[in-house]
Write a protein that holds these residues in place. Sequence first.
Motif, PDB file in Angstrom:
ATOM      1  N   ARG A  17       0.837  -1.212   0.000  1.00 16.58           N
ATOM      2  CA  ARG A  17       0.000   0.000   0.000  1.00 16.58           C
ATOM      3  C   ARG A  17       0.865   1.252   0.000  1.00 16.58           C
ATOM      4  NH1 ARG A  17      -4.106   3.102   1.484  1.00 16.58           N
ATOM      5  NH2 ARG A  17      -6.182   2.335   1.093  1.00 16.58           N
ATOM      6  N   GLU A  18       1.980   1.207   0.716  1.00 15.02           N
ATOM      7  CA  GLU A  18       2.896   2.353   0.755  1.00 15.02           C
ATOM      8  C   GLU A  18       3.502   2.648  -0.610  1.00 15.02           C
ATOM      9  OE1 GLU A  18       5.836   1.703   3.759  1.00 15.02           O
ATOM     10  OE2 GLU A  18       4.349   1.520   5.351  1.00 15.02           O
ATOM     11  N   CYS A  20       1.879   2.267  -3.506  1.00 14.52           N
ATOM     12  CA  CYS A  20       0.853   2.706  -4.460  1.00 14.52           C
ATOM     13  C   CYS A  20       1.041   4.188  -4.771  1.00 14.52           C
ATOM     14  CB  CYS A  20      -0.543   2.476  -3.891  1.00 14.52           C
ATOM     15  SG  CYS A  20      -0.978   0.742  -3.728  1.00 14.52           S
ATOM     16  N   THR A  21       0.899   4.517  -6.029  1.00 15.96           N
ATOM     17  CA  THR A  21       1.121   5.903  -6.451  1.00 15.96           C
ATOM     18  C   THR A  21      -0.168   6.677  -6.697  1.00 15.96           C
ATOM     19  OG1 THR A  21       1.319   5.207  -8.766  1.00 15.96           O
ATOM     20  CG2 THR A  21       3.357   5.364  -7.485  1.00 15.96           C
ATOM     21  N   ASP A  22      -1.301   5.979  -6.723  1.00 15.30           N
ATOM     22  CA  ASP A  22      -2.565   6.690  -6.915  1.00 15.30           C
ATOM     23  C   ASP A  22      -3.711   5.926  -6.267  1.00 15.30           C
ATOM     24  OD1 ASP A  22      -3.558   4.697  -8.732  1.00 15.30           O
ATOM     25  OD2 ASP A  22      -2.580   5.715 -10.393  1.00 15.30           O
ATOM     26  N   GLU A  23      -4.870   6.550  -6.250  1.00 11.31           N
ATOM     27  CA  GLU A  23      -6.034   5.977  -5.583  1.00 11.31           C
ATOM     28  C   GLU A  23      -6.528   4.702  -6.261  1.00 11.31           C
ATOM     29  OE1 GLU A  23      -8.447   5.208  -2.688  1.00 11.31           O
ATOM     30  OE2 GLU A  23      -7.036   6.879  -2.622  1.00 11.31           O
ATOM     31  N   ARG A  24      -6.386   4.614  -7.570  1.00 10.01           N
ATOM     32  CA  ARG A  24      -6.801   3.404  -8.292  1.00 10.01           C
ATOM     33  C   ARG A  24      -6.026   2.186  -7.817  1.00 10.01           C
ATOM     34  NH1 ARG A  24      -5.906   3.818 -14.282  1.00 10.01           N
ATOM     35  NH2 ARG A  24      -5.824   1.595 -14.013  1.00 10.01           N
ATOM     36  N   GLN A  25      -4.728   2.351  -7.644  1.00  6.89           N
ATOM     37  CA  GLN A  25      -3.897   1.250  -7.167  1.00  6.89           C
ATOM     38  C   GLN A  25      -4.281   0.862  -5.748  1.00  6.89           C
ATOM     39  OE1 GLN A  25       0.103   2.669  -7.667  1.00  6.89           O
ATOM     40  NE2 GLN A  25       0.214   1.980  -9.787  1.00  6.89           N
ATOM     41  N   ARG A  26      -4.503   1.850  -4.900  1.00  7.61           N
ATOM     42  CA  ARG A  26      -4.905   1.562  -3.519  1.00  7.61           C
ATOM     43  C   ARG A  26      -6.257   0.855  -3.483  1.00  7.61           C
ATOM     44  NH1 ARG A  26      -1.891   6.197  -2.815  1.00  7.61           N
ATOM     45  NH2 ARG A  26      -3.600   7.606  -3.297  1.00  7.61           N
ATOM     46  N   ALA A  27      -7.187   1.268  -4.328  1.00  3.82           N
ATOM     47  CA  ALA A  27      -8.505   0.635  -4.374  1.00  3.82           C
ATOM     48  C   ALA A  27      -8.389  -0.819  -4.825  1.00  3.82           C
ATOM     49  CB  ALA A  27      -9.433   1.418  -5.298  1.00  3.82           C
ATOM     50  N   ASP A  30      -6.942  -2.779  -1.982  1.00  4.90           N
ATOM     51  CA  ASP A  30      -7.952  -2.962  -0.940  1.00  4.90           C
ATOM     52  C   ASP A  30      -8.944  -4.066  -1.325  1.00  4.90           C
ATOM     53  OD1 ASP A  30      -6.760  -0.967   0.565  1.00  4.90           O
ATOM     54  OD2 ASP A  30      -8.238   0.567   0.013  1.00  4.90           O
TER      55      ASP A  30
END
Length: 52
Positions: A17-18, A20-27, A30
């Motif tokens: 998670r650390e 990830c460069t954008d919200e799409r990757q984090r989503a 998740d």
Amino acid sequence: MNEQQAEAALAEVPGLREQCTDERQRAALDDLAAVLQECVNTAGSYVWFTGD
């Protein structure tokens, strides 16, 4: 992957998670974590990945 392998993969999620460069990757991460957690919580279950 079986429930033990899913548990090991789940332990790697915070570090990933650390990175990830954008919200799409984090989503996406998740969503994967939720599937892995469901596998860990369900005895005898597996997560299968198909395709490239």
